[in-house]
Design an enzyme around this catalytic site. Structure first.
Site, PDB file in Angstrom:
ATOM      1  N   LYS A 183     -25.571   7.654 -58.768  1.00  0.00           N
ATOM      2  CA  LYS A 183     -26.011   9.047 -58.937  1.00  0.00           C
ATOM      3  C   LYS A 183     -27.082   9.131 -60.031  1.00  0.00           C
ATOM      4  CE  LYS A 183     -23.282  10.289 -55.772  1.00  0.00           C
ATOM      5  NZ  LYS A 183     -22.013  10.887 -55.519  1.00  0.00           N
TER       6      LYS A 183
HETATM    7  C1  LIG Z   1     -20.785  11.137 -54.767  1.00  0.00           C
HETATM    8  C2  LIG Z   1     -20.394  12.395 -54.126  1.00  0.00           C
HETATM    9  C3  LIG Z   1     -19.085  12.878 -54.194  1.00  0.00           C
HETATM   10  C4  LIG Z   1     -17.947  12.114 -54.796  1.00  0.00           C
HETATM   11  O1  LIG Z   1     -18.144  11.798 -56.125  1.00  0.00           O
HETATM   12  P1  LIG Z   1     -17.152  10.763 -56.851  1.00  0.00           P
HETATM   13  O2  LIG Z   1     -17.545  10.894 -58.286  1.00  0.00           O
HETATM   14  O3  LIG Z   1     -17.452   9.416 -56.304  1.00  0.00           O
HETATM   15  O4  LIG Z   1     -15.771  11.186 -56.593  1.00  0.00           O
HETATM   16  C5  LIG Z   1     -18.817  14.110 -53.627  1.00  0.00           C
HETATM   17  N1  LIG Z   1     -19.770  14.821 -53.006  1.00  0.00           N
HETATM   18  C6  LIG Z   1     -21.037  14.378 -52.903  1.00  0.00           C
HETATM   19  C7  LIG Z   1     -22.055  15.206 -52.194  1.00  0.00           C
HETATM   20  C8  LIG Z   1     -21.392  13.149 -53.450  1.00  0.00           C
HETATM   21  O5  LIG Z   1     -22.646  12.709 -53.330  1.00  0.00           O
END
Ligand SMILES: *Cc1c(COP(=O)(O)O)cnc(C)c1O
Length: 378
Positions: A183
């Protein structure tokens, strides 16, 4: 290994130093670094409350718990999202209802579709700001107000992204962020929930840590010795090691996003000349985190898209798909849904190109050239 990966971590000695300092402090669980990160994050988003969590899946779960969503309730969700956006509805015993995206150019949830799906049981809407591009929040908040619904923003793709001058995640009742490795803010695992609602914030503070009235760091500081348990809470906490990483990542974020903006412009310039390719969101002018760079075949199907991806892989370019539609997963196949024509097309014909600050102009040009060839030959 790919010559050009989908994503590259924006780490240097500053992250190493930050983690080392926490390790040497001997307070490695939730403590002063988490508190500092919450302050940094809420200041950056100009919102009242921010709580560090173990990941965004917990943030989504916590949002629905704090909002009192439960068995018998329906929550309208996009299908073109990571499955956690949908799974969280089931965690609290409610039912997800799938809504389409606006178009092949705008991959965010369609307000007109939302309105059609509202039933007596509908309690909330979860929106997902795809790639850091805002959903039509004016329309969605108006629908929510009219029908008395809560709005949760899955803002995983959009830290610091804006909608009409407001930061994504701060417009609905609660905003959820992820600090997963790939991210914009990377800590391995990690997440954040934000809200401007004081009562909701009180619930979140309790629910993220077993429903206990004090946390161990406060007790270690001698601020209190006793605690009560007043809610059936969970352990959704982050630790100070990850919080220290996130603080450094937050310092780097504005610069990182500026570079991503330039990369997006260069991609758009080159790719818009290719026949047969849709570059979504080209009409957007508001600041975006550009978390990913999606493109969609104008014509084709899953087999053609996969052939194009295979071609690019042979040229050393890693691609991905955002996302395999959630309504097609076995676990969600019985969920109520509206017309999902756009979602069905995009999930079969979308692929995502590399996007990270270290991409060079030469690499971008090479990728665009190879995408052109891939479309010509497949
Ligand atoms: C990455 C992501 C998640 C989940 O995030 P985690 O921190 O891995 O639990 C949920 N929604 C979206 C749109 C994402 O890109």
């Amino acid at each position: 290994m790919y010559d050009i990966p989908l994503f590259d971590l924006n780490y240097d000695e500053r992250e190493t130093k930050a983690v080392t300092e926490v390790l040497e402090s001997k307070w490695i669980s939730s403590g002063p670094k988490c508190a500092e990160l919450e302050k940094v994050f809420s200041d950056a988003l100009s919102c009242k409350h921010a709580f560090c969590l173990a990941n965004c899946t917990d943030a989504l779960h916590l949002a629905l718990l704090a909002l009192g969503i439960g068995p018998g309730d329906e929550v309208i969700v996009p299908s073109l999202t990571f499955v956690a956006t949908v799974n969280c509805v089931r965690y609290v015993g409610a039912d997800p209802v799938f809504c389409d995206v606006v178009s092949k150019e705008d991959l965010t949830i369609d307000p007109a579709g939302i309105e059609k799906l509202i039933s007596d049981r509908t309690k909330a809407i979860i929106v997902m700001h795809y790639g850091g591009f805002a959903c039509d929040m004016d329309a969605i908040m108006a629908i929510a107000k009219k029908h008395g619904l809560k709005v949760v923003e899955d803002a995983c793709h959009g830290p610091l992204s804006e909608y009409k001058g407001k930061k994504l995640g701060t417009i609905g009742d609660a905003g959820c962020f992820s600090f997963f490795s790939n991210k914009n803010i990377s800590t391995g695992e990690g997440g954040m929930i934000v809200t401007n609602d004081d009562a909701l914030a009180d619930k979140m503070r309790l629910m993220r840590s077993h429903g206990m009235t004090t946390m161990s760091y406060q007790r270690a500081q001698g601020h209190s010795t006793k605690y009560d348990v007043v809610e059936l809470g969970y352990n959704f906490r982050m630790d100070d090691i990850r919080a220290a990483l996130a603080i450094v990542q937050m310092e780097k974020l504005p610069g990182d996003l500026k570079t991503r903006e330039k990369i997006r412009k260069r991609y758009e310039e080159k790719l818009s000349k290719i026949d047969g390719l849709i570059v979504p969101f080209t009409d957007r002018t508001e600041f975006s985190s550009n978390y990913i760079f999606p493109v969609v075949l104008k014509e084709g199907d899953e087999a053609r898209r996969d052939a194009v991806r295979g071609f690019l892989q042979e040229k050393g370019i890693q691609t991905s798909v955002h996302y395999p539609a959630a309504h097609r997963f076995s676990i969600h196949k019985d969920a109520r849904r509206g017309d999902l024509t756009n979602t069905d097309f995009v999930t079969d014909c979308e692929f995502t190109l590399p996007m990270y600050a270290k991409l060079t102009d030469e690499q971008i040009d090479y990728i665009c050239e190879q995408v052109k060839k891939a479309l010509e030959e497949n």
